[in-house]
Write a protein that holds these residues in place. Structure first.
Motif, PDB file in Angstrom:
ATOM      1  N   PHE A   1      -6.426  -6.868  -2.553  1.00  0.00           N
ATOM      2  CA  PHE A   1      -7.716  -7.273  -1.928  1.00  0.00           C
ATOM      3  C   PHE A   1      -7.503  -8.135  -1.109  1.00  0.00           C
TER       4      PHE A   1
ATOM      5  N   THR B   1      -5.599  -6.854   4.371  1.00  0.00           N
ATOM      6  CA  THR B   1      -5.983  -5.500   4.892  1.00  0.00           C
ATOM      7  C   THR B   1      -4.942  -4.493   5.168  1.00  0.00           C
TER       8      THR B   1
ATOM      9  N   PHE C   1     -13.481  -1.825   0.470  1.00  0.00           N
ATOM     10  CA  PHE C   1     -12.637  -0.991   0.470  1.00  0.00           C
ATOM     11  C   PHE C   1     -13.033   0.653   0.197  1.00  0.00           C
TER      12      PHE C   1
ATOM     13  N   GLN D   1      -4.242  -2.309   2.236  1.00  0.00           N
ATOM     14  CA  GLN D   1      -5.437  -1.328   2.139  1.00  0.00           C
ATOM     15  C   GLN D   1      -5.541  -0.377   2.829  1.00  0.00           C
TER      16      GLN D   1
ATOM     17  N   GLY E   1       0.606  -1.346   0.115  1.00  0.00           N
ATOM     18  CA  GLY E   1       0.034   0.067  -0.046  1.00  0.00           C
ATOM     19  C   GLY E   1       0.930   1.492  -0.046  1.00  0.00           C
TER      20      GLY E   1
END
Length: 208
Positions: free
Chosen positions: A136, A139, A179, A142, A96
């Motif tokens: 995806f 977590t 998300f 994200q 991320g």
């Protein structure tokens, strides 16, 4: 969902194996990643044509690709552009974290847009199906992306985030929805009045 815009792109597409379309955004992003910001638009623009007498009565989004030179943005008719979307912010799907923000923090076109009363949005891209599965499924990644994007928008006094995640498989439908809700909540909390917009295909290439 409050403050989320859905943007339809009527784009030229290139068909590859298994009839999977590739958007013009992806094609040009991949091209300019290896072509040193070759800018052909500046020469083609008619610098003398300005509709200064026109007034804007609808919202008009314009996507500014990072490879465009300042000579292009210097000729933007800000009076006819309500929103400028800066393309693009790239990130590592596993973590991320940003891999290339293309000078978002300092680029002149953002300053010019803000100075002219045009709302500014940061476009974040993810085109690879492999990246979709990785992102995806994490977590942690994200959460990091959400934090980084919201901070980037807040630090520039910008007005929103545009998600350009293309070719996301139906198997990621639930994860994408979750998300979107998370990033919308975080953005609205940190930057009141900000908007989250999403690039949606003009055609459903896989209706099944």
């Amino acid at each position: 969902m409050r403050g989320i815009l859905f943007c339809l792109f009527f784009c030229t597409v290139l068909f590859v194996s298994a009839q999977q379309p590739v958007s013009i955004h992806q094609m040009e992003s991949e091209y300019y990643a290896v072509h040193n910001n070759t800018d052909t638009m500046a020469a083609a623009m008619q610098k003398s044509v300005k509709n200064t007498g026109c007034s804007l009565n609808k919202r008009v989004f314009g996507w500014h690709p990072y490879w465009s030179s300042s000579s292009v943005s210097n000729n933007y008719q800000w009076n006819l552009l309500s929103d400028l979307c800066y393309f693009s912010y790239e990130f590592n799907a596993s973590t991320g974290m940003p891999t290339n923000t293309h000078s978002w923090a300092t680029v002149d076109v953002v300053d010019s847009a803000l100075a002219n009363g045009t709302r500014v949005h940061l476009c974040v891209t993810m085109f690879s199906s492999t990246d979709h599965t990785t992102f995806f499924g994490s977590t942690t990644a994200q959460t990091a992306l959400i934090s980084n994007l919201v901070n980037a928008v807040a630090s520039r006094g910008a007005h929103g985030i545009n998600l350009d995640f293309e070719g996301v498989a139906s198997t990621h439908k639930a994860a994408l929805t979750t998300f979107v809700k998370r990033i919308a909540d975080s953005l609205h909390t940190r930057v009141p009045g900000a908007e989250l917009s999403i690039a949606m295909p003009a055609v459903d290439w896989s209706p099944s």
